[in-house]
Design a protein around this motif. Structure first.
Motif, PDB file in Angstrom:
ATOM      1  N   SER A   1       0.819  -1.211   0.000  1.00 44.26           N
ATOM      2  CA  SER A   1       0.000   0.000   0.000  1.00 44.26           C
ATOM      3  C   SER A   1       0.856   1.267   0.000  1.00 44.26           C
ATOM      4  O   SER A   1       0.443   2.301  -0.534  1.00 44.26           O
ATOM      5  CB  SER A   1      -0.931   0.007   1.213  1.00 44.26           C
ATOM      6  N   ALA A   2       2.053   1.201   0.596  1.00 50.29           N
ATOM      7  CA  ALA A   2       2.921   2.379   0.631  1.00 50.29           C
ATOM      8  C   ALA A   2       3.345   2.791  -0.770  1.00 50.29           C
ATOM      9  O   ALA A   2       3.406   3.991  -1.091  1.00 50.29           O
ATOM     10  CB  ALA A   2       4.150   2.097   1.494  1.00 50.29           C
TER      11      ALA A   2
ATOM     12  N   LEU B   1       2.401   6.587  -5.327  1.00 47.00           N
ATOM     13  CA  LEU B   1       2.005   6.921  -6.706  1.00 47.00           C
ATOM     14  C   LEU B   1       0.758   7.798  -6.711  1.00 47.00           C
ATOM     15  O   LEU B   1       0.667   8.772  -7.470  1.00 47.00           O
ATOM     16  CB  LEU B   1       1.762   5.636  -7.506  1.00 47.00           C
ATOM     17  N   LEU B   2      -0.213   7.491  -5.864  1.00 45.03           N
ATOM     18  CA  LEU B   2      -1.445   8.280  -5.787  1.00 45.03           C
ATOM     19  C   LEU B   2      -1.138   9.716  -5.377  1.00 45.03           C
ATOM     20  O   LEU B   2      -1.694  10.673  -5.939  1.00 45.03           O
ATOM     21  CB  LEU B   2      -2.405   7.643  -4.787  1.00 45.03           C
ATOM     22  N   SER B   3      -0.237   9.883  -4.419  1.00 46.05           N
ATOM     23  CA  SER B   3       0.143  11.227  -3.984  1.00 46.05           C
ATOM     24  C   SER B   3       0.810  11.997  -5.115  1.00 46.05           C
ATOM     25  O   SER B   3       0.548  13.197  -5.306  1.00 46.05           O
ATOM     26  CB  SER B   3       1.089  11.120  -2.788  1.00 46.05           C
ATOM     27  N   SER B   4       1.672  11.319  -5.879  1.00 42.25           N
ATOM     28  CA  SER B   4       2.335  11.978  -7.013  1.00 42.25           C
ATOM     29  C   SER B   4       1.322  12.357  -8.092  1.00 42.25           C
ATOM     30  O   SER B   4       1.481  13.375  -8.775  1.00 42.25           O
ATOM     31  CB  SER B   4       3.403  11.056  -7.598  1.00 42.25           C
ATOM     32  N   CYS B   5       0.292  11.547  -8.233  1.00 43.73           N
ATOM     33  CA  CYS B   5      -0.753  11.845  -9.224  1.00 43.73           C
ATOM     34  C   CYS B   5      -1.465  13.150  -8.892  1.00 43.73           C
ATOM     35  O   CYS B   5      -1.841  13.917  -9.785  1.00 43.73           O
ATOM     36  CB  CYS B   5      -1.767  10.704  -9.294  1.00 43.73           C
TER      37      CYS B   5
ATOM     38  N   GLU C   1      -7.463   1.770  -7.335  1.00 44.17           N
ATOM     39  CA  GLU C   1      -8.021   0.420  -7.468  1.00 44.17           C
ATOM     40  C   GLU C   1      -7.216  -0.588  -6.641  1.00 44.17           C
ATOM     41  O   GLU C   1      -7.772  -1.469  -5.980  1.00 44.17           O
ATOM     42  CB  GLU C   1      -8.034   0.005  -8.942  1.00 44.17           C
ATOM     43  N   HIS C   2      -5.902  -0.442  -6.683  1.00 44.60           N
ATOM     44  CA  HIS C   2      -5.045  -1.345  -5.921  1.00 44.60           C
ATOM     45  C   HIS C   2      -5.126  -1.054  -4.425  1.00 44.60           C
ATOM     46  O   HIS C   2      -5.103  -1.974  -3.597  1.00 44.60           O
ATOM     47  CB  HIS C   2      -3.598  -1.229  -6.402  1.00 44.60           C
ATOM     48  N   LEU C   3      -5.246   0.240  -4.078  1.00 43.49           N
ATOM     49  CA  LEU C   3      -5.360   0.602  -2.672  1.00 43.49           C
ATOM     50  C   LEU C   3      -6.671   0.112  -2.067  1.00 43.49           C
ATOM     51  O   LEU C   3      -6.726  -0.254  -0.885  1.00 43.49           O
ATOM     52  CB  LEU C   3      -5.229   2.121  -2.503  1.00 43.49           C
ATOM     53  N   LEU C   4      -7.733   0.107  -2.864  1.00 41.55           N
ATOM     54  CA  LEU C   4      -9.017  -0.401  -2.376  1.00 41.55           C
ATOM     55  C   LEU C   4      -8.924  -1.883  -2.027  1.00 41.55           C
ATOM     56  O   LEU C   4      -9.577  -2.366  -1.101  1.00 41.55           O
ATOM     57  CB  LEU C   4     -10.110  -0.182  -3.432  1.00 41.55           C
TER      58      LEU C   4
ATOM     59  N   ASN D   1      -6.948   7.473   1.685  1.00 37.26           N
ATOM     60  CA  ASN D   1      -6.864   7.243   0.236  1.00 37.26           C
ATOM     61  C   ASN D   1      -8.074   7.838  -0.485  1.00 37.26           C
ATOM     62  O   ASN D   1      -7.927   8.452  -1.551  1.00 37.26           O
ATOM     63  CB  ASN D   1      -6.773   5.735  -0.048  1.00 37.26           C
ATOM     64  N   TYR D   2      -9.268   7.668   0.088  1.00 38.35           N
ATOM     65  CA  TYR D   2     -10.481   8.219  -0.516  1.00 38.35           C
ATOM     66  C   TYR D   2     -10.416   9.749  -0.540  1.00 38.35           C
ATOM     67  O   TYR D   2     -10.787  10.394  -1.531  1.00 38.35           O
ATOM     68  CB  TYR D   2     -11.720   7.775   0.273  1.00 38.35           C
ATOM     69  N   ILE D   3      -9.940  10.318   0.559  1.00 37.19           N
ATOM     70  CA  ILE D   3      -9.845  11.779   0.639  1.00 37.19           C
ATOM     71  C   ILE D   3      -8.839  12.307  -0.385  1.00 37.19           C
ATOM     72  O   ILE D   3      -9.079  13.338  -1.038  1.00 37.19           O
ATOM     73  CB  ILE D   3      -9.451  12.208   2.066  1.00 37.19           C
TER      74      ILE D   3
END
Length: 541
Positions: free
Chosen positions: A418-419, A424-428, A442-445, A454-456
């Motif tokens: 998850s890290a 990657l999500l943060s960079s996005c 999708e992977h984090l879910l 993650n949702y926020i």
């Protein structure tokens, strides 16, 4: 009747070798003594060969000891026990068991030798070293059979064997049946529970223990530190001092990680002073732990000063300092230190490269980061672990190379955690890439379906791009799952006591006072001089 050799008896010849054996401190001198023994036909002397095996044990020449032993046609108890001890001390557990079997075969055929209370502690230790509990149980049975069950040395060896094999039920049963429980018995059982992260059981035994030693206190501190109970580790350390028990250098190494995690800088400084006073700074591991504490508490300059004062540095010393500089944004200094490490001929390890990749990520040095990552396997035969991939993804994500970051994630030999997807999500969000953010989400879910953060974060990406329908969907999803955001947490050390504050938690006895002071700060933030006077007046007794 003694056999004559010239004008000396065999015993007289043996006595002649005693001074030489006492002064033997090198392998070369030992071999000269052996040559003289052969010359005087004393290679069958159980007494002299036993002394030679003891010397081999001290010098680490266990293979030479084995050759000496094999030349003796009829070894006695003393020689057997000495050889068994030498193998065990050098962690040669299988040969130790084989020597015991040979001893038993001679016992059955000639009845000239038999295992005694000095035999079993070492063969049982070998069972523990091999993690072979079934064989250990057989020895336990033989101990009872030969009437050595009441020996404290043997009982402690059995207890240690069961602990090493994680057989705590057998360990407890033996502990209850022991004829005499000494400090070693209690410490073994406590250490066994700590090894299995059963800290509550360890603490219960610790409190029941009649005569605690520094080893007992250190075991509890280490147990709390390893299980993340850092506040408890500091409490035990302070209690240890209150009763007048002086910490040794192992105690300091055990408690310093807790200081680092809690930001207890003042206590860490006191430990530094204590270590200097009692000469513990000569221990590289103490200096390494102090450096890590300073770096994690924000005092990287003090870590750097300590690093420069060290007389001996190992790979942990270099890696700790490189990581400390990297985490404080001093990336170029970290890379320069790595070059100095290479010139010092110190081989880097996995931790070294975590620090290097972290430094490259902070400074945006993509080419350097990729070069270091590839050199791990090519130059140092170090297989990159998930931590290294995480640093690489962070580096690529920070610099906007999201496609390359995703490609690296997909090529990982282990499943991304998850890290990595969170990075990657943060960079996005930073680079406003919604398409890839959805992939990461999708992977984090799948990995963290209940993590509100993650949702926020994805909702914020939608908001940044003005896609309010996406924001609405995320909010509905959070409400439908009845998820609660993990409260923020902060720590502060005041008067050597670490206070923890949780967002929305008003359980502290002084919470009302804190809120009132904060209101004063907000009310007078534009009037600094007036603010100082009012605050001091309010806080005065």
């Amino acid at each position: 009747m003694d056999t004559k050799f010239g004008f000396l008896t065999v015993k007289g010849l043996e006595d002649m070798f005693i001074p030489m054996l006492r002064n033997c401190k090198s392998t070369g001198f030992m071999k000269k003594i052996h040559a003289q023994m052969v010359k005087f036909s004393l290679s069958q002397s159980n007494y002299l060969v036993t002394k030679m095996v003891e010397i081999c044990d001290k010098l680490g020449e266990v293979d030479y000891a084995s050759l000496l032993f094999k030349q003796v046609e009829e070894p006695n108890n003393y020689l057997y026990n000495c050889m068994i001890r030498a193998y065990t001390n050098r962690q040669r557990y299988v040969p130790c068991i084989n020597i015991y079997k040979q001893m038993m075969e001679q016992t059955e055929s000639e009845e000239t030798t038999s295992p005694d209370e000095y035999t079993y502690p070492f063969v049982i230790r070998s069972c523990g070293g091999l993690l072979c509990v079934n064989l250990g149980k057989q020895f336990h049975g033989q101990v009872s059979k030969f009437g050595f069950k009441s020996s404290s040395m043997i009982e402690n060896s059995l207890l240690d064997m069961y602990v090493k094999c994680d057989q705590m039920s057998y360990a407890h049963k033996l502990f209850e049946e022991m004829s005499e429980r000494d400090v070693i018995s209690w410490n073994s059982l406590i250490s066994g529970h700590i090894k299995l992260r059963q800290v509550r059981k360890a603490r219960a035994l610790f409190e029941e223990m009649p005569n605690k030693t520094v080893v007992s206190w250190t075991a509890m501190i280490s147990g709390y530190t390893k299980t993340g109970c850092y506040g408890d580790a500091l409490d035990v350390f302070r209690r240890m001092q209150m009763i007048g028990m002086k910490p040794d250098w192992i105690s300091l190494v055990a408690v310093l990680p807790a200081c680092a995690q809690l930001g207890a800088l003042e206590l860490g400084k006191w430990i530094h002073f204590y270590a200097e006073k009692y000469g513990y700074l000569r221990k590289t591991s103490v200096c390494n732990a102090l450096m890590e504490m300073y770096a994690k508490c924000g005092s990287v300059n003090q870590a750097w000063q300590l690093f420069n004062e060290m007389s001996e540095r190992d790979v942990i010393s270099w890696s700790t300092m490189i990581g400390g500089l990297a985490n404080h944004g001093r990336a170029h200094e970290a890379l320069k230190l790595f070059n100095e490490m290479q010139r010092s001929a110190v081989e880097p390890n996995e931790i070294t490269f975590v620090g290097l990749l972290c430094a490259c990520a902070h400074a945006g040095l993509v080419n350097d980061g990729l070069r270091y990552f590839n050199s791990m396997k090519n130059n140092y035969n170090i297989e990159p672990r998930i931590e290294h991939y995480g640093c690489l993804v962070d580096l690529l994500g920070r610099t906007g190379r999201l496609e390359l970051a995703l490609a690296r994630i997909k090529s990982m030999p282990v499943k991304p955690d998850s890290a990595i997807w969170g990075s990657l999500l943060s960079s996005c969000r930073t680079h406003r890439n919604l398409e890839m953010a959805v992939i990461a989400m999708e992977h984090l879910l799948e990995l963290e379906p209940e993590d509100t953060g993650n949702y926020i974060l994805l909702a914020n990406i939608y908001a940044d791009l003005g896609k309010w329908d996406g924001v609405s969907r995320m909010r509905k999803l959070i409400r439908s799952k009845s998820m609660k955001k993990t409260p923020g947490c902060s720590l502060i050390e005041v008067n050597s006591v670490v206070q923890e504050f949780l967002s929305g938690d008003d359980s502290k006895p002084f919470s009302k006072d804190i809120h009132q002071v904060l209101e004063l700060l907000a009310l007078h933030q534009s009037k600094e001089n007036d603010l100082v006077d009012i605050t001091l007046e309010y806080l005065s007794p």
